[in-house]
Motif scaffolding. Structure first.
Motif, PDB file in Angstrom:
ATOM      1  N   SER A  79     -18.651  31.497 -19.219  1.00  0.00           N
ATOM      2  CA  SER A  79     -18.259  30.357 -20.031  1.00  0.00           C
ATOM      3  C   SER A  79     -19.331  29.284 -20.019  1.00  0.00           C
ATOM      4  O   SER A  79     -20.117  29.170 -19.080  1.00  0.00           O
TER       5      SER A  79
ATOM      6  N   SER B 250     -20.872  25.641 -19.588  1.00  0.00           N
ATOM      7  CA  SER B 250     -20.587  24.547 -18.658  1.00  0.00           C
ATOM      8  C   SER B 250     -20.689  23.236 -19.407  1.00  0.00           C
ATOM      9  O   SER B 250     -21.318  23.153 -20.463  1.00  0.00           O
TER      10      SER B 250
ATOM     11  N   TYR C 274     -19.780  16.469 -22.607  1.00  0.00           N
ATOM     12  CA  TYR C 274     -18.326  16.396 -22.711  1.00  0.00           C
ATOM     13  C   TYR C 274     -17.898  15.170 -23.513  1.00  0.00           C
ATOM     14  O   TYR C 274     -17.048  15.262 -24.407  1.00  0.00           O
TER      15      TYR C 274
ATOM     16  N   GLU D 253     -12.044  20.249 -22.882  1.00  0.00           N
ATOM     17  CA  GLU D 253     -12.139  21.102 -21.691  1.00  0.00           C
ATOM     18  C   GLU D 253     -11.872  22.561 -22.037  1.00  0.00           C
ATOM     19  O   GLU D 253     -12.552  23.468 -21.535  1.00  0.00           O
ATOM     20  N   LEU D 254     -10.874  22.803 -22.901  1.00  0.00           N
ATOM     21  CA  LEU D 254     -10.575  24.172 -23.305  1.00  0.00           C
ATOM     22  C   LEU D 254     -11.731  24.791 -24.087  1.00  0.00           C
ATOM     23  O   LEU D 254     -12.101  25.948 -23.855  1.00  0.00           O
TER      24      LEU D 254
ATOM     25  N   ILE E 263     -14.912  23.974 -23.976  1.00  0.00           N
ATOM     26  CA  ILE E 263     -16.057  24.179 -23.089  1.00  0.00           C
ATOM     27  C   ILE E 263     -15.844  25.395 -22.186  1.00  0.00           C
ATOM     28  O   ILE E 263     -16.752  26.205 -21.976  1.00  0.00           O
ATOM     29  N   SER E 264     -14.624  25.543 -21.671  1.00  0.00           N
ATOM     30  CA  SER E 264     -14.357  26.658 -20.754  1.00  0.00           C
ATOM     31  C   SER E 264     -14.279  28.003 -21.473  1.00  0.00           C
ATOM     32  O   SER E 264     -14.475  29.052 -20.858  1.00  0.00           O
ATOM     33  N   THR E 265     -14.000  27.979 -22.786  1.00  0.00           N
ATOM     34  CA  THR E 265     -13.863  29.221 -23.545  1.00  0.00           C
ATOM     35  C   THR E 265     -15.179  29.699 -24.131  1.00  0.00           C
ATOM     36  O   THR E 265     -15.434  30.903 -24.237  1.00  0.00           O
TER      37      THR E 265
ATOM     38  N   ARG F 187     -18.903  30.913 -24.866  1.00  0.00           N
ATOM     39  CA  ARG F 187     -19.795  31.781 -24.096  1.00  0.00           C
ATOM     40  C   ARG F 187     -21.229  31.259 -24.060  1.00  0.00           C
ATOM     41  O   ARG F 187     -21.972  31.539 -23.131  1.00  0.00           O
TER      42      ARG F 187
END
Length: 270
Positions: free
Chosen positions: A2, A4, A10, A30-31, A33-35, A37
């Protein structure tokens, strides 16, 4: 791997989402960014969200009853209020219940009910939309069978008179009110999953007309409706010989109608 937060600031993403009208911009950032690739993937996802695509379509999944449900573009996004329907169904289902998820969309209801019952169910699902069927097959996997077709038409005939729990997440928005829906639904979800006809109950009438012949004695039909539709919906259920009951959740702002086939009947009806 994922992406960073360092790959795309952010705060900059939050600002873009907030400017686009996203109420929960921080959580969405946040979702995303975490999803994502890669940095390019993240940038494309933010762009899609900013122009109004549903977050669930952008990240490819929705949380429903504690599960991560895959949701492809144009497929109906399961609403949190519908978790109440699953809770009601789980309370009614006996051991090894035969479950049908009609108008299944992503298959969220069937998958969630199966998980709630430790996968000790005989699960079938059906939808008329090929995109929804492909999605449901991924979500239900080996736990059940998913069919493409109009309502009961594609289901195995051997299910007649055997269904213990019939989940029917039918479209119930009146046609004239489709234009009033949020753009995320109106533009990005299949109209067939939203439009319930002139009074919103057209598909429900078709389901209830056939439901008694598919339900086992004592079996239950469960569906959602808006609060103002309840009197009509209850009448539709009762006219087909099912015993209606209404359940509601203030917390989830959900109303569910349950129609039960009288247990005194033996064998299929209709």
């Amino acid at each position: 791997m994922s992406a960073s937060p360092s790959l795309a600031p952010y705060s900059a993403i939050v600002s873009r989402l907030r400017a686009a009208g996203c109420v929960f911009a921080e959580d969405e950032a946040e979702l995303l960014i975490s999803t994502a690739r890669t940095p390019d993937d993240l940038a494309a996802m933010v762009d899609r969200r900013v122009v109004g695509q549903p977050l669930e379509h952008v990240i490819g999944w929705a949380e429903f009853c504690g599960l991560r449900i895959a949701v492809d573009p144009e497929v109906f996004v399961p609403r949190r209020r519908t978790e109440f329907l699953v809770t009601e169904a789980a309370a009614l289902a006996g051991p090894r219940a035969v479950v049908v998820d009609l108008c299944c969309g992503s298959g969220a209801l069937g998958a969630a009910l199966g998980a709630a019952l430790d996968h000790q169910v005989e699960l079938y699902a059906a939808d008329i939309d090929p995109a929804a069927v492909r999605c449901a097959r991924r979500n239900i996997g080996s736990d059940g069978q998913v069919f493409e077709g109009d309502l009961f038409e594609p289901l195995p005939a051997t299910l007649r008179g055997r269904v213990d729990i019939l989940l029917a997440n039918v479209p119930y928005v009146p046609t004239r009110e489709i234009a009033l829906l949020p753009a995320e639904a109106r533009i990005h979800e299949a109209r067939v999953a939203l439009d319930g006809g002139a009074d919103g109950l057209d598909v429900l009438r078709r389901v209830t007309a056939e439901a008694p012949s598919w339900l086992a004695p004592g079996g239950h039909l469960l569906f959602e409706a808006s609060e103002r539709q309840i009197p009509q919906a209850v009448d539709v259920v009762a006219r087909e010989g099912l015993i209606p009951r209404v359940a509601g959740s203030d917390e989830l702002d959900a109303t569910v109608v349950i129609g039960t086939r009288p247990a005194s009947r033996t064998g299929p009806v209709g």
